[in-house]
Scaffold this motif. Sequence first.
Motif, PDB file in Angstrom:
ATOM      1  N   CYS A  84       0.839  -1.188   0.000  1.00 20.96           N
ATOM      2  CA  CYS A  84       0.000   0.000   0.000  1.00 20.96           C
ATOM      3  C   CYS A  84       0.877   1.242   0.000  1.00 20.96           C
ATOM      4  N   ARG A 106     -12.314   2.232  -1.229  1.00 22.77           N
ATOM      5  CA  ARG A 106     -11.832   0.908  -1.638  1.00 22.77           C
ATOM      6  C   ARG A 106     -11.740   0.798  -3.152  1.00 22.77           C
ATOM      7  N   HIS A 126      -7.678   2.024  -1.834  1.00 26.03           N
ATOM      8  CA  HIS A 126      -7.257   2.261  -0.454  1.00 26.03           C
ATOM      9  C   HIS A 126      -7.601   1.086   0.449  1.00 26.03           C
ATOM     10  N   ARG A 127      -6.783   0.908   1.453  1.00 27.24           N
ATOM     11  CA  ARG A 127      -7.114  -0.020   2.538  1.00 27.24           C
ATOM     12  C   ARG A 127      -8.011   0.741   3.495  1.00 27.24           C
ATOM     13  N   GLU A 159     -10.875   0.487   6.856  1.00 26.42           N
ATOM     14  CA  GLU A 159     -11.554  -0.223   7.938  1.00 26.42           C
ATOM     15  C   GLU A 159     -12.612   0.710   8.516  1.00 26.42           C
ATOM     16  N   VAL A 167      -3.861   2.674   6.865  1.00 28.68           N
ATOM     17  CA  VAL A 167      -5.265   2.352   6.650  1.00 28.68           C
ATOM     18  C   VAL A 167      -6.096   3.632   6.788  1.00 28.68           C
TER      19      VAL A 167
END
Length: 181
Positions: free
Chosen positions: A3, A32, A36-37, A39, A80
Motif C-alpha cells: 500500500c 476501496r 485504499h485499505r 476499515e 489504513v
Amino acid sequence: MTCQHRGATVWLTGLPSAGKTTIAGRLGERLRAAGHRVEVLDGDEIRTFLSAGLGFSRADRDTNVQRTGLVAELLARNGVLVLVPVIAPYADSRAAVRARHEATGTPYLEVHVATPVEVCIERDVKGLYAQQAAGRLTGLTGVDDPYEPPKEPDVILDTHLQSPAESARAVHAVLTARGLA
C-alpha cells in the motif's frame, strides 16, 4: 501488494440515527474502489467486542471513545483509512483522540454529522427514540443525555439536506484536498 497510500482517521460524530454508519459505508466503498485499505470501526461493533461490559455513564463513554481512538490511530498510522462512525458525545473525549493522532503525526479528520434531533427521531433506525419516549430507555444522547457538537469540525454534513452519497462525496473531497484520497 504494498500500500502506497497514507492512512488517516475520519471520525464521524453525531446523534443516534444521524447517518454516521451509512455515510461511512458509502465513503468506504468509494475509497476501496480507488485502491485504499479501509476499515470501518462501527460504534455498535466496538461496544460489542472491544468495550463489552461498559455502560453509558460519562466515564464509560469516555473509555469507549479512547479505546476506539487508540485502535483507529494504530490502523491509520499503518496506512489504513479508518472510518469511525460513533456518537462520541463529549468534546473533551474527542479532543483527546485528536491529540493522540497529532502526537504521532497521524492525519485526523473530524466530521460532524449534523442532523437535527427531530430528523433523527423520524429515522429512528434502532428504535431508541421510541423506547425513550415510551419510558423504557434513559440516557439517550441528545434527548436526556448531553451531546456536545464539535465547535470546529473539519467537515459539517447536513444530512437532512443531502443524500448519503452526497455526504460521502463531501468527505471524500476534503480527503482528496488533503492528499489522503
